[in-house]
Write an enzyme that holds these catalytic residues in place. Sequence first.
Site, PDB file in Angstrom:
ATOM      1  N   GLY A 174       0.521   4.163   1.144  1.00  0.00           N
ATOM      2  CA  GLY A 174       0.603   4.851   2.428  1.00  0.00           C
ATOM      3  C   GLY A 174       1.513   4.113   3.391  1.00  0.00           C
ATOM      4  N   ALA A 175       1.264   2.813   3.548  1.00  0.00           N
ATOM      5  CA  ALA A 175       2.077   2.009   4.471  1.00  0.00           C
ATOM      6  C   ALA A 175       3.541   2.020   4.038  1.00  0.00           C
ATOM      7  CB  ALA A 175       1.541   0.584   4.525  1.00  0.00           C
ATOM      8  N   GLY A 193      16.162   9.530 -13.259  1.00  0.00           N
ATOM      9  CA  GLY A 193      16.389  10.503 -12.197  1.00  0.00           C
ATOM     10  C   GLY A 193      15.130  11.254 -11.811  1.00  0.00           C
ATOM     11  N   ASN A 233       4.962  10.838 -10.630  1.00  0.00           N
ATOM     12  CA  ASN A 233       5.858  10.300 -11.655  1.00  0.00           C
ATOM     13  C   ASN A 233       5.417  10.906 -12.991  1.00  0.00           C
ATOM     14  OD1 ASN A 233       3.683   8.805 -12.601  1.00  0.00           O
ATOM     15  ND2 ASN A 233       4.391   6.870 -11.732  1.00  0.00           N
ATOM     16  N   GLY A 263      12.088   7.525 -12.705  1.00  0.00           N
ATOM     17  CA  GLY A 263      12.669   6.178 -12.675  1.00  0.00           C
ATOM     18  C   GLY A 263      14.171   6.242 -12.867  1.00  0.00           C
ATOM     19  N   GLY A 300       9.140   4.507  -5.733  1.00  0.00           N
ATOM     20  CA  GLY A 300       8.637   5.877  -5.524  1.00  0.00           C
ATOM     21  C   GLY A 300       8.242   6.099  -4.070  1.00  0.00           C
ATOM     22  N   ASP A 301       7.669   5.077  -3.439  1.00  0.00           N
ATOM     23  CA  ASP A 301       7.282   5.195  -2.027  1.00  0.00           C
ATOM     24  C   ASP A 301       8.522   5.343  -1.138  1.00  0.00           C
ATOM     25  OD1 ASP A 301       4.657   4.810  -2.854  1.00  0.00           O
ATOM     26  OD2 ASP A 301       4.762   2.639  -2.542  1.00  0.00           O
ATOM     27  N   GLY A 350       0.867  -1.181   0.000  1.00  0.00           N
ATOM     28  CA  GLY A 350       0.000   0.000   0.000  1.00  0.00           C
ATOM     29  C   GLY A 350       0.893   1.216   0.000  1.00  0.00           C
TER      30      GLY A 350
HETATM   31  O1  RIB Z   1       3.643   1.732  -4.824  1.00  0.00           O
HETATM   32  C1  RIB Z   1       3.619   0.341  -4.625  1.00  0.00           C
HETATM   33  C2  RIB Z   1       2.341  -0.049  -3.959  1.00  0.00           C
HETATM   34  O2  RIB Z   1       1.278   0.226  -4.836  1.00  0.00           O
HETATM   35  C3  RIB Z   1       2.222  -1.515  -3.642  1.00  0.00           C
HETATM   36  O3  RIB Z   1       2.715  -1.850  -2.367  1.00  0.00           O
HETATM   37  C4  RIB Z   1       0.734  -1.778  -3.800  1.00  0.00           C
HETATM   38  O4  RIB Z   1       0.093  -2.115  -2.623  1.00  0.00           O
HETATM   39  C5  RIB Z   1       0.175  -0.521  -4.427  1.00  0.00           C
HETATM   40  O5  RIB Z   1      -0.488   0.229  -3.518  1.00  0.00           O
END
Ligand code: RIB
Length: 306
Positions: A41-42, A225, A184, A222, A251-252, A39
């Site tokens: 957020g997580a 850069g 992105n 990506g 990206g997260d 996720g």
């Molecule tokens: O950005 C990656 C995430 O996108 C994955 O962990 C998936 O759960 C989706 O939310």
Amino acid sequence: MKPIVVLGSVNMDLVLNCPTLPLPGQTVQGDDFKTLPGGKGANQAVAAVRLGAAVSFIGCVGDDDFGRSTRAVLVAEGIDTSQLRTVAGVATGVAMIMVEASGQNCIALSAGANGALSVAQVDEAAATIEGAALLICQLESPLPAVQRAIAIAHAAGVPVLLNPAPAQPLPAELLAQVDVLVPNESEAAVLLGLVPGAAFDAAAAAEALRALGPRTVIVTLGAAGVQVAGDGNNRHIAAKPVKAIDTTGAGDTFIGAYAAARCAGAYLHAAVAYAQQAAAFSVARAGTIDAMPRVGDLPPLKAASA
Ligand code: RIB
């Protein structure tokens, strides 16, 4: 230390490695199936907490095994989950992810309990948002809840970072309340109403997005850069080449690391450089949360540079 507050999604990722991503109508033989916490957020919350930030999380999981195990992961990472609601009768969000040998992926989502995040729940968390060092949101949660959280933060003078993923057109009033926008390339194109697949000029896109309100725009590109547009400058920062194993959540990782660095006092470009190192670390390893760095995995943060 004031916490970073992340309002966002919690998913269980159902991940299958494939030699190539299947085309429509095609069946490919995959292997090494895994269920992994995820996720956006997580993921962003974990990336930030691993790199030294205090993090509080606002969101929803279902009253099921996926909900219990994803919550347990966030708790074990040291994230404050007191405002992660368990919703009865709804399944935890799920992401079906296929990762091909090049490291590229494709993802399909079922929002599940993420869709239950309400304006009322956000209002209950108002004091948490008002006491934040930074609010981070994405778009895997219902837009009214995201809008409410951003409005509360903006009114309280709390900076807002928005990762507009998955992409959708956004109201002008929302973008006007965002301090740092991190799309992105395809998300930037959607926000600007560009023709899908048309040539993309990252510098022009970053400037055009800044004109919509955010003081800082970071377009992630990506392996190419990032393009960073801030007060008085708009520059491309190349990424160091890395052999990609799995780009899921890169990206997260970038966003969580950027947020942790900024909240630790780093200037914009130092924070971006740190976030690039964190993202590079994660793509060189399999998994998403499993692949995220901890403080000792990265060169020390340079707190002062332009
Ligand atoms: O950005 C990656 C995430 O996108 C994955 O962990 C998936 O759960 C989706 O939310």
